[in-house]
Motif scaffolding. Structure first.
Motif, PDB file in Angstrom:
ATOM      1  N   GLY A  42     -52.835   4.765 -16.654  1.00 33.14           N
ATOM      2  CA  GLY A  42     -52.353   6.062 -16.196  1.00 33.14           C
ATOM      3  C   GLY A  42     -53.297   7.186 -16.582  1.00 33.14           C
ATOM      4  O   GLY A  42     -53.533   8.111 -15.801  1.00 33.14           O
ATOM      5  N   THR A  43     -53.850   7.107 -17.798  1.00 30.81           N
ATOM      6  CA  THR A  43     -54.790   8.125 -18.259  1.00 30.81           C
ATOM      7  C   THR A  43     -55.969   8.254 -17.302  1.00 30.81           C
ATOM      8  O   THR A  43     -56.339   9.351 -16.879  1.00 30.81           O
ATOM      9  CB  THR A  43     -55.319   7.776 -19.668  1.00 30.81           C
ATOM     10  OG1 THR A  43     -54.226   7.729 -20.587  1.00 30.81           O
ATOM     11  CG2 THR A  43     -56.335   8.815 -20.142  1.00 30.81           C
ATOM     12  N   ILE A  44     -56.554   7.123 -16.931  1.00 31.45           N
ATOM     13  CA  ILE A  44     -57.736   7.144 -16.079  1.00 31.45           C
ATOM     14  C   ILE A  44     -57.364   7.381 -14.617  1.00 31.45           C
ATOM     15  O   ILE A  44     -58.116   8.019 -13.874  1.00 31.45           O
ATOM     16  CB  ILE A  44     -58.520   5.818 -16.208  1.00 31.45           C
ATOM     17  CG1 ILE A  44     -58.882   5.557 -17.681  1.00 31.45           C
ATOM     18  CG2 ILE A  44     -59.786   5.853 -15.368  1.00 31.45           C
ATOM     19  CD1 ILE A  44     -59.735   6.646 -18.308  1.00 31.45           C
ATOM     20  N   PHE A  45     -56.203   6.893 -14.194  1.00 36.96           N
ATOM     21  CA  PHE A  45     -55.813   7.005 -12.793  1.00 36.96           C
ATOM     22  C   PHE A  45     -55.795   8.456 -12.322  1.00 36.96           C
ATOM     23  O   PHE A  45     -56.290   8.771 -11.233  1.00 36.96           O
ATOM     24  CB  PHE A  45     -54.433   6.372 -12.575  1.00 36.96           C
ATOM     25  CG  PHE A  45     -54.006   6.325 -11.139  1.00 36.96           C
ATOM     26  CD1 PHE A  45     -54.390   5.282 -10.323  1.00 36.96           C
ATOM     27  CD2 PHE A  45     -53.219   7.330 -10.592  1.00 36.96           C
ATOM     28  CE1 PHE A  45     -54.001   5.230  -8.990  1.00 36.96           C
ATOM     29  CE2 PHE A  45     -52.827   7.294  -9.263  1.00 36.96           C
ATOM     30  CZ  PHE A  45     -53.224   6.234  -8.456  1.00 36.96           C
ATOM     31  N   GLY A  46     -55.242   9.342 -13.133  1.00 36.55           N
ATOM     32  CA  GLY A  46     -55.191  10.747 -12.748  1.00 36.55           C
ATOM     33  C   GLY A  46     -56.571  11.334 -12.533  1.00 36.55           C
ATOM     34  O   GLY A  46     -56.786  12.136 -11.615  1.00 36.55           O
ATOM     35  N   MET A  47     -57.527  10.930 -13.366  1.00 38.06           N
ATOM     36  CA  MET A  47     -58.882  11.470 -13.261  1.00 38.06           C
ATOM     37  C   MET A  47     -59.689  10.794 -12.161  1.00 38.06           C
ATOM     38  O   MET A  47     -60.614  11.383 -11.617  1.00 38.06           O
ATOM     39  CB  MET A  47     -59.613  11.293 -14.603  1.00 38.06           C
ATOM     40  CG  MET A  47     -58.948  12.006 -15.778  1.00 38.06           C
ATOM     41  SD  MET A  47     -59.921  11.888 -17.307  1.00 38.06           S
ATOM     42  CE  MET A  47     -59.778  10.151 -17.671  1.00 38.06           C
ATOM     43  N   GLU A  48     -59.344   9.551 -11.828  1.00 45.24           N
ATOM     44  CA  GLU A  48     -60.161   8.759 -10.902  1.00 45.24           C
ATOM     45  C   GLU A  48     -59.695   8.856  -9.463  1.00 45.24           C
ATOM     46  O   GLU A  48     -60.512   8.742  -8.530  1.00 45.24           O
ATOM     47  CB  GLU A  48     -60.129   7.289 -11.347  1.00 45.24           C
ATOM     48  CG  GLU A  48     -61.100   6.396 -10.614  1.00 45.24           C
ATOM     49  CD  GLU A  48     -61.036   4.966 -11.085  1.00 45.24           C
ATOM     50  OE1 GLU A  48     -62.020   4.237 -10.878  1.00 45.24           O
ATOM     51  OE2 GLU A  48     -59.986   4.553 -11.649  1.00 45.24           O
ATOM     52  N   ALA A  49     -58.384   9.066  -9.244  1.00 46.21           N
ATOM     53  CA  ALA A  49     -57.838   9.008  -7.893  1.00 46.21           C
ATOM     54  C   ALA A  49     -58.142  10.250  -7.065  1.00 46.21           C
ATOM     55  O   ALA A  49     -57.970  10.238  -5.848  1.00 46.21           O
ATOM     56  CB  ALA A  49     -56.320   8.797  -7.958  1.00 46.21           C
ATOM     57  N   ILE A  50     -58.590  11.317  -7.690  1.00 48.62           N
ATOM     58  CA  ILE A  50     -58.806  12.577  -6.983  1.00 48.62           C
ATOM     59  C   ILE A  50     -60.070  12.544  -6.124  1.00 48.62           C
ATOM     60  O   ILE A  50     -60.062  12.933  -4.959  1.00 48.62           O
ATOM     61  CB  ILE A  50     -58.899  13.748  -7.984  1.00 48.62           C
ATOM     62  CG1 ILE A  50     -57.626  13.816  -8.845  1.00 48.62           C
ATOM     63  CG2 ILE A  50     -59.126  15.065  -7.252  1.00 48.62           C
ATOM     64  CD1 ILE A  50     -56.359  14.037  -8.047  1.00 48.62           C
ATOM     65  N   VAL A  51     -61.162  12.058  -6.696  1.00 46.44           N
ATOM     66  CA  VAL A  51     -62.459  12.078  -6.019  1.00 46.44           C
ATOM     67  C   VAL A  51     -63.126  10.716  -6.156  1.00 46.44           C
ATOM     68  O   VAL A  51     -63.181  10.157  -7.253  1.00 46.44           O
ATOM     69  CB  VAL A  51     -63.391  13.162  -6.607  1.00 46.44           C
ATOM     70  CG1 VAL A  51     -64.716  13.180  -5.868  1.00 46.44           C
ATOM     71  CG2 VAL A  51     -62.739  14.524  -6.560  1.00 46.44           C
ATOM     72  N   ILE A  52     -63.633  10.179  -5.067  1.00 46.72           N
ATOM     73  CA  ILE A  52     -64.382   8.927  -5.104  1.00 46.72           C
ATOM     74  C   ILE A  52     -65.808   9.225  -5.547  1.00 46.72           C
ATOM     75  O   ILE A  52     -66.490  10.065  -4.966  1.00 46.72           O
ATOM     76  CB  ILE A  52     -64.395   8.254  -3.722  1.00 46.72           C
ATOM     77  CG1 ILE A  52     -62.961   7.931  -3.277  1.00 46.72           C
ATOM     78  CG2 ILE A  52     -65.246   6.989  -3.744  1.00 46.72           C
ATOM     79  CD1 ILE A  52     -62.872   7.422  -1.854  1.00 46.72           C
ATOM     80  N   GLY A  53     -66.243   8.544  -6.589  1.00 45.85           N
ATOM     81  CA  GLY A  53     -67.614   8.727  -7.058  1.00 45.85           C
ATOM     82  C   GLY A  53     -67.759   9.724  -8.187  1.00 45.85           C
ATOM     83  O   GLY A  53     -68.875   9.987  -8.639  1.00 45.85           O
ATOM     84  N   LYS A  54     -66.647  10.262  -8.665  1.00 48.07           N
ATOM     85  CA  LYS A  54     -66.720  11.214  -9.763  1.00 48.07           C
ATOM     86  C   LYS A  54     -65.400  11.200 -10.520  1.00 48.07           C
ATOM     87  O   LYS A  54     -64.332  11.238  -9.910  1.00 48.07           O
ATOM     88  CB  LYS A  54     -67.005  12.631  -9.255  1.00 48.07           C
ATOM     89  CG  LYS A  54     -67.117  13.685 -10.360  1.00 48.07           C
ATOM     90  CD  LYS A  54     -67.380  15.053  -9.779  1.00 48.07           C
ATOM     91  CE  LYS A  54     -67.514  16.099 -10.885  1.00 48.07           C
ATOM     92  NZ  LYS A  54     -67.750  17.449 -10.322  1.00 48.07           N
ATOM     93  N   THR A  55     -65.474  11.116 -11.836  1.00 47.81           N
ATOM     94  CA  THR A  55     -64.279  11.120 -12.666  1.00 47.81           C
ATOM     95  C   THR A  55     -64.288  12.381 -13.519  1.00 47.81           C
ATOM     96  O   THR A  55     -65.275  12.669 -14.200  1.00 47.81           O
ATOM     97  CB  THR A  55     -64.234   9.875 -13.574  1.00 47.81           C
ATOM     98  OG1 THR A  55     -64.262   8.704 -12.758  1.00 47.81           O
ATOM     99  CG2 THR A  55     -62.963   9.866 -14.403  1.00 47.81           C
ATOM    100  N   LYS A  56     -63.196  13.132 -13.482  1.00 48.85           N
ATOM    101  CA  LYS A  56     -63.135  14.410 -14.175  1.00 48.85           C
ATOM    102  C   LYS A  56     -62.752  14.176 -15.643  1.00 48.85           C
ATOM    103  O   LYS A  56     -61.574  14.291 -16.030  1.00 48.85           O
ATOM    104  CB  LYS A  56     -62.135  15.353 -13.499  1.00 48.85           C
ATOM    105  CG  LYS A  56     -62.256  16.794 -13.942  1.00 48.85           C
ATOM    106  CD  LYS A  56     -61.365  17.699 -13.093  1.00 48.85           C
ATOM    107  CE  LYS A  56     -61.457  19.155 -13.525  1.00 48.85           C
ATOM    108  NZ  LYS A  56     -62.808  19.704 -13.348  1.00 48.85           N
TER     109      LYS A  56
END
Length: 437
Positions: free
Chosen positions: A174-188
């Protein structure tokens, strides 16, 4: 002298330390509030969802009310939705552009409409509702504390993390999902701290409310050798293409609905009629609701060979015509049953391929390979991590620019093999394909 240093050399060491402490404190406080509220609403969502599923299964006639339920859902979104009809895509668009505000009513509305869908037999899951409730709660925190613009998007992302982590009992994923699902190719990664806090606290709060998440056990893990690795590569490509099949069918049904059934009430009514018709044509109710019993069967025995295809159709119609819920659990159904079907062909254990299919199709459809891999570690206790890591990456690559979240922006294409322009959303790329000669 201090002023001169500040002017010419930037903030002092003391200022940097103070900024670090105050920012950290705010993120932990806000993430904790979001986690407590999201964990509580997720617990309520899961408990009521289970109850309504039992009610539906005990009263088969309830399926005939699905078209009427669709009219109610359409009416709610037409007259009270105020833009929240876009669902998860609205949240992603807000994080991209930061324009306007997420409607606070999004959470309660999706809460109610998800229950209607599940009670009457729509083929959906729950993570969509949990994510939208999390984003709505985060927006409430933003407004209550008058959060500065620089942190508003970060808190919305943490709401997504809290919703996913608490809904599936997977706080790391869940921690990573929020940061990863927004933009493909970039994790906030800037959002890591509030996402971590919201996801873990959300999970612990949901657990404290008595939530017990579903567990699936891999009975046998194959040896790591050249033959098995080649088999997993082939399977991962198949799972990636299957995720594309679902995503494209789901978006195409929505596109056709937008074109020919502009009235939301009529659209969902027609969708409900189609679901009833398909149920009686197939002669099975296994594809209504979440379908978790079939997922369990995929791990322990045989399932109908084309169960995955039936679930693709049922879920695409349900979601594409305006019913509410989520798509992750249906993706688990699709992946686990397809894995079970391929087991005798590939001469690999059924429970292993059921698990591999679940995770690989989630990775390809949501475009979240890191989250999906971590999810596999949490769900299957770290077993077979080499295979799961491969499957997540390969499915992610072979799913191309497709995915269930049309508003996902491609910061960097997955590979230059795809020949895509950076900065476009999945929806924009699909629209461009339709107008090109």
């Amino acid at each position: 002298m201090e002023r001169i240093k500040n002017k010419f050399w930037g903030p002092t060491v003391r200022d940097r330390h103070l900024t670090f402490i105050t920012t950290l404190g705010k993120w932990v406080l806000w993430g904790s509030i979001i986690g407590i509220l999201v964990g509580t609403t997720s617990a309520l969502l899961i408990n009521l969802n289970d109850f309504l599923t039992d009610v539906r299964e005990a009263n088969h006639f309830s399926l005939f009310f699905l078209p009427l339920g669709g009219i109610v859902i359409g009416y709610i979104y037409m007259y009270y939705g105020k833009g929240s009809r876009k669902g998860n895509d609205l949240i992603i668009e807000h994080v991209h552009h930061g324009q306007g505000k997420i409607p606070l009513r999004m959470g309660p509305i999706v809460f109610v409409c998800t229950f209607i869908t599940h009670l009457l037999g729509g083929s959906t899951g729950r993570e969509g509702a949990a994510i939208q409730m999390g984003a709505s709660i985060s927006e409430g925190v933003n407004r209550f504390f008058n959060v500065a613009e620089i942190d508003r998007r970060i808190l919305i992302i943490s709401g997504i993390s809290g919703g996913f982590g608490s809904a599936f009992g997977a706080p790391l994923a869940g921690t990573i999902f929020g940061m990863e699902a927004i933009v493909i190719g970039k994790t906030k990664y800037e959002a890591f701290i509030p996402c971590f806090v919201a996801s873990f606290i959300g999970h612990f709060v949901a657990t404290a409310w008595g939530i017990h998440h579903d567990e699936f056990i891999i009975q046998n893990i194959p040896d790591i050798n050249t033959v098995n690795l080649m088999k997993v590569i082939i399977l991962s490509i198949i799972f990636g293409f299957t995720s594309v099949l679902y995503s494209q069918l789901r978006h195409e049904i929505k596109r056709l609905s937008d074109k020919y059934l502009k009235n939301l009430m009529l659209r969902a009514f027609v969708g409900g009629i189609i679901i009833i018709t398909l149920t009686y044509l197939i002669g099975s109710r296994d594809y209504l609701g979440r379908g978790l019993p079939m997922v369990e069967r995929a791990f322990t025995g045989d399932v109908p060979p084309f169960a995955f295809l039936a679930k693709i159709i049922f879920t695409a119609i349900t979601m594409g015509t305006g019913f509410r819920g989520g798509e992750v659990i249906p993706l688990f159904f699709i992946g686990s049953t397809l894995g079970n079907t391929l087991s005798p062909i590939m001469a690999l254990p059924a429970s292993f391929l059921a698990a591999l299919g679940m995770i690989a199709i989630l990775s390809g459809a949501a475009n979240t390979p890191i989250s999906a891999f971590i999810f596999s570690v949490e769900m299957f206790k770290g077993e077979g991590i080499t295979f799961f890591f491969m499957a997540c990456l390969i499915s992610f690559i072979f799913s191309g620019h497709h995915g269930i979240y049309g508003a996902q922006k491609i910061y960097d294409p997955k590979s230059r093999m795809l020949n895509l322009v950076p900065g476009e959303t999945i929806n924009a790329i699909e629209d461009n394909k339709k107008v090109q000669p």
